[in-house]
Design an enzyme around this catalytic site. Sequence first.
Site: not given
Length: 492
Positions: A257, A262, A269, A280, A339, A341, A343
């Site tokens: 990933k 993020d 967030k 991230d 959020d 994201e 996956r």
Amino acid sequence: MIHLAAIDLKREKISTLLIPVCEDQSIHTDAAVRALAETALGLEEFQGKQDQEVILYNPPGLSVERAVFRGLGKAEKLDAEGLRQMAGKSLKRCAKMGVARLWVAVPHGVGLGLDASSVLTALLEGAVLGNHVFDRYKQNKETKSLARIDFLVPAEHTRRFQKLPSQIETVCRGTILAREWVNTPSNEKTPVQFARLITAAAKKSGLSARVFTEAELQHRKFGALLAVGAGSLNRPAMVVLEHKPRSGRDTVVLVGKGVTFDSGGLNIKTGPSLGDMKSDMAGAAAVTATLLTAAALKLSRCIVGVIPLVENMVSGRSTRPGDIVTSFSGKTVEIGNTDAEGRLILADAMAYAVKTYAPKVLIDVATLTGACVVALGEKIAGIFASDETLRAEILAAAGRTQERCWPLPLPEDYKELLKSSFADINNMPSAREGGAISAALFLSEFVGNTPWAHIDIAGPAYQKKESAYCGAGGTGFGVRLLMDWLMMGVSK
Ligand code: BES
Ligand code: MN
Ligand code: ZN
């Protein structure tokens, strides 16, 4: 930087000698080292208890300027990780003292219940990792890494373990590279910039690298990945790295990933959880560093790294909650939460990997869920696997490397949580509980029947405070784990 040496302490001139000492047992064979340890243990302030330290200057009879003793506690309680940590802490101390060259008296493993190879491996790893200083953004570079470390072993061991130092140094360099990429701020590692960093490193190590630009991703219909990248001024990209030795047949695919920042997107967030989201992309960093390391060590199997890179941001072009996109696999996804994201980009990257390479095994590594951190804390990764052998192999590697993983289930009936009223699947589960599991189940929909494992590193990828052999920030978690797994033999 690290070497094995069989030397006579009575003859050789040494500036700084590190001697690990147990409180209840003599653990050295060299007579001079044993005598020194006795002297240290005779001092009031030193009993060899864990983390105790004492320094003797110019001990008589030797030309050692400075002997640093480190306590290891009770021999029977000591394991490889205890040695790794002792080495890491000692290296940090020495670097702070301004030591440039260090000699380490390696204890014999017998009394410790460890074999010579485990003792040496742990000490070398702890030393290389603890010697890493990240000060790229500081004007005042106060602590300098040591330039050279010699490990004192019996002559016979210099031959038996001849290849160990360079192998360990190469793997740990991979960990350090991953750490540095995670520590790099998001303004200097936008998806396109990070893709360039990756390809530059790949070129040097003889890996083939291909970068998919945003236009190419559009052409190939990476709808889920593109939806995540839509809100950022910094365009998304995907890098594919290939290590293809002639001897290799079956392919292992590693997917990481790579969210370079993020923000959460429109489901933004709040406050503190935003702070460390430059990390991230730790999965991408770990996968890339693993491929570079595999190439450097000329591993004999085919390994492919697929690294989707996006920045999850807020703007007039951001994907909205409720939007429906068609993923690379053809499955439609309702984006219930912007959020979730990770996956989405992994789904496209994994479906692409399965279609393109038909791998024997696929492993993804991702800072995927806060729920995994709630479940297992900040030091242990969650592992999900569709294949029991694969899970057992990774858990064994986790035990050897102390990159700890704990198995979590993939219950078929929980897929219920991912139902969408309008699309094939929703990226937002309908329940908060079991968030790490529902995320893994989402991914499982995009790998078909490929034996697959998912490692959620949201906890251990990043640390606020330094630890024994790692500074604050990125930990490089995953590189030693995957390298150990790759080198110890892979599923079937
Ligand atoms: N990158 C985060 C997960 C994360 C959290 C990593 C804390 C490191 C530390 C991920 O993209 C995320 O935001 N996940 C959400 C999923 C939720 C919206 C279903 C989460 O965990 O809250
Ligand atoms: Mn997120
Ligand atoms: Zn994320």
